[in-house]
Scaffold this motif. Structure first.
Motif, PDB file in Angstrom:
ATOM      1  N   GLY A  18      44.434  54.736  36.645  1.00 37.40           N
ATOM      2  CA  GLY A  18      43.055  54.645  37.096  1.00 37.40           C
ATOM      3  C   GLY A  18      42.074  54.575  35.946  1.00 37.40           C
ATOM      4  O   GLY A  18      41.003  53.962  36.060  1.00 37.40           O
ATOM      5  N   LEU A  28      40.464  51.350  34.832  1.00 31.90           N
ATOM      6  CA  LEU A  28      39.353  50.793  35.602  1.00 31.90           C
ATOM      7  C   LEU A  28      38.144  51.703  35.409  1.00 31.90           C
ATOM      8  O   LEU A  28      38.133  52.831  35.914  1.00 31.90           O
ATOM      9  CB  LEU A  28      39.711  50.714  37.089  1.00 31.90           C
ATOM     10  CG  LEU A  28      40.918  49.843  37.445  1.00 31.90           C
ATOM     11  CD1 LEU A  28      41.330  50.073  38.898  1.00 31.90           C
ATOM     12  CD2 LEU A  28      40.601  48.368  37.211  1.00 31.90           C
ATOM     13  N   ALA A  58      36.711  54.541  37.933  1.00 40.43           N
ATOM     14  CA  ALA A  58      37.566  54.653  39.125  1.00 40.43           C
ATOM     15  C   ALA A  58      37.840  56.114  39.454  1.00 40.43           C
ATOM     16  O   ALA A  58      37.842  56.982  38.582  1.00 40.43           O
ATOM     17  CB  ALA A  58      38.875  53.911  38.903  1.00 40.43           C
ATOM     18  N   LEU A 107      43.249  55.100  44.946  1.00 41.60           N
ATOM     19  CA  LEU A 107      42.464  54.757  43.769  1.00 41.60           C
ATOM     20  C   LEU A 107      41.264  53.965  44.262  1.00 41.60           C
ATOM     21  O   LEU A 107      41.419  52.939  44.920  1.00 41.60           O
ATOM     22  CB  LEU A 107      43.316  53.923  42.813  1.00 41.60           C
ATOM     23  CG  LEU A 107      42.848  53.772  41.363  1.00 41.60           C
ATOM     24  CD1 LEU A 107      42.719  55.129  40.703  1.00 41.60           C
ATOM     25  CD2 LEU A 107      43.841  52.893  40.601  1.00 41.60           C
ATOM     26  N   ALA A 121      37.744  52.016  43.226  1.00 36.62           N
ATOM     27  CA  ALA A 121      37.044  51.405  42.098  1.00 36.62           C
ATOM     28  C   ALA A 121      35.791  50.694  42.570  1.00 36.62           C
ATOM     29  O   ALA A 121      35.795  50.023  43.610  1.00 36.62           O
ATOM     30  CB  ALA A 121      37.974  50.418  41.377  1.00 36.62           C
ATOM     31  N   VAL A 135      41.991  45.181  39.752  1.00 38.94           N
ATOM     32  CA  VAL A 135      42.531  46.302  40.527  1.00 38.94           C
ATOM     33  C   VAL A 135      43.980  46.030  40.903  1.00 38.94           C
ATOM     34  O   VAL A 135      44.834  46.918  40.820  1.00 38.94           O
ATOM     35  CB  VAL A 135      41.677  46.559  41.777  1.00 38.94           C
ATOM     36  CG1 VAL A 135      42.291  47.659  42.636  1.00 38.94           C
ATOM     37  CG2 VAL A 135      40.246  46.939  41.377  1.00 38.94           C
ATOM     38  N   SER A 154      39.926  44.900  49.014  1.00 41.57           N
ATOM     39  CA  SER A 154      38.821  44.728  48.079  1.00 41.57           C
ATOM     40  C   SER A 154      37.800  43.761  48.652  1.00 41.57           C
ATOM     41  O   SER A 154      38.160  42.735  49.240  1.00 41.57           O
ATOM     42  CB  SER A 154      39.332  44.197  46.735  1.00 41.57           C
ATOM     43  OG  SER A 154      38.258  43.892  45.873  1.00 41.57           O
TER      44      SER A 154
END
Length: 409
Positions: free
Chosen positions: A278, A281, A284, A296, A298, A306, A332
């Motif tokens: 993580g 990112l 995140a 996770l 983000a 990702v 996403s």
């Protein structure tokens, strides 16, 4: 007697203001302002002794600030060797069985003990209460530089150790702090110490409320709050929000075969791997949702970033001792998944992708919008042929109740 009553009211007011503060910064500000008013000062500061880097770090500057002084400075620090009284003088005083009392400095140099002060004396000209020892030339220089005439400095002691100091100053031309002021500052510092201790305990409780005790990761409550904020940000300016949901494979087998202690170690080790991945990112949030489920979250990085991190996460998870990898699903807003106006929607998509990965025994992430089944699973009503809950043969109602997803609250 009236003066004593006023000071008693000032102590009560200081304690109440610190107790009413809801954040550490609010507590620091209440402490500095309350002490400043109680002592008739024009400026006050609260500083903490950071032992590791060996420095005094200013937490708050309150009252009439000089040019360049910020209320909550990011980097106003002073090497502690420039203020030896916070380390050497105080520890010597404690070692002798005394108390770390306050002292006074002036822009003109050391303060002479008041006439008739039975406690006056000592090699450095200080009384037993530390009044007027003129120990720190750095403070004298600072007073002159900032146009202040005098200050009283009171050590703050927490859990039997020097925590930092309370500093109150008056401008040039105002009466110099006296012995009674120094004694009163010592009392105020004790009140401030109690308030800081209470604030630290409350902060620890707040931290525990948003932290998984086994792994140290964020917990479901923290995810709910952050996900709501992230989706609001997405709706406001189109920022990409991505959620990866992971199910640690084989945890029940590990618990049944090797015991729950081994199962807990597996959870902890995967939590460490998740935290490490993580960190690739920026910003995140790595979290444990409960049981064998992790996620996770983000905000900002693109969907491909990702997916790449989640792919590495799957690879690392497969290498864990006693583990059997993870089933990972991703949703996403950077992918073609349709409008996402609620956190519930993104969670359902990521959850459905994770179920899809579980059913397919996939060793890589399944991504909503890139797998034709995921959106259909997410949108299927409970009990239908395509209901994602049926992928494990679970009863829909019981499954959601046990899993407790954010969508159901």
């Amino acid at each position: 007697m009236g003066g004593d009553d006023a000071r008693l009211r000032a102590v009560v007011s200081l304690a109440q203001a610190m107790a009413a503060a809801h954040t550490p910064r609010g507590c620091w500000r209440a402490a500095a302002l309350g002490a400043c008013q109680a002592l008739g000062g024009s400026f006050a500061a609260l500083s903490v002794w950071e032992r590791g880097p060996g420095r005094l770090r200013v937490l708050v500057n309150a009252g009439e600030r000089a040019e360049g002084e910020e209320e909550f400075p990011d980097d106003e620090t002073y090497p502690v060797h420039q203020f030896p009284e916070i380390t050497e003088f105080l520890h010597e005083r404690w070692a002798g069985g005394g108390e770390p009392d306050a002292w006074v400095e002036t822009a003109e140099g050391p303060v002479e003990p008041e006439p008739g002060d039975a406690d006056a004396g000592g090699a450095d000209g200080a009384g037993a209460h530390g009044y007027g020892h003129g120990y720190c030339h750095q403070r004298v220089a600072a007073l002159r530089r900032r146009g202040r005439g005098c200050c009283v400095v009171a050590p703050i002691v927490l859990h039997g150790r020097a925590w930092g100091e309370l500093y109150v100053a008056r401008p040039v031309g105002e009466p110099v702090f006296g012995r009674r002021d120094a004694d009163f500052a010592t009392v105020l510092a004790a009140v401030v110490a109690a308030g800081i201790s209470q604030t630290e305990r409350l902060e620890e409780v707040r931290k525990l409320a948003f932290t998984d005790p086994l792994t140290g990761l964020a917990n479901r409550r923290a995810v709910d709050m952050r996900l709501d904020e992230a989706v609001e940000r997405h709706r406001a300016d189109g920022a990409v929000v991505s959620l990866a949901v992971c199910d640690l494979n084989g945890l029940k087998w590990v618990n049944d075969t090797h015991g729950h202690a081994v199962g807990d170690r597996l959870l902890e080790r995967f939590g460490s791997v998740l935290s490490r991945c993580g960190a690739m990112l920026p910003g995140a949030l790595a979290a444990r949702l409960g049981g064998d489920e992790f996620c996770l979250l983000a905000l900002g990085p693109g969907a491909d970033e990702v997916v790449a991190v989640a792919t590495e996460l799957c690879e690392r998870a497969a290498e864990l001792e006693f583990g059997n990898g993870v089933a990972c699903g991703i949703a996403s807003t950077g992918d073609p998944i349709g409008p996402v106006v609620t956190a519930r929607r993104l969670f359902r998509l990521a959850d459905a992708a994770q179920y899809r990965a579980k059913a397919a025994r996939s060793t890589t992430p399944v991504v909503a919008g890139r797998d034709g089944e995921v959106i259909r699973l997410a949108d299927s009503p409970p009990g239908s042929a395509h209901d994602r809950r049926r992928l494990r043969g679970a009863v829909p109602e019981a499954t959601d109740e046990v899993r407790g997803h954010p969508e159901d609250h």
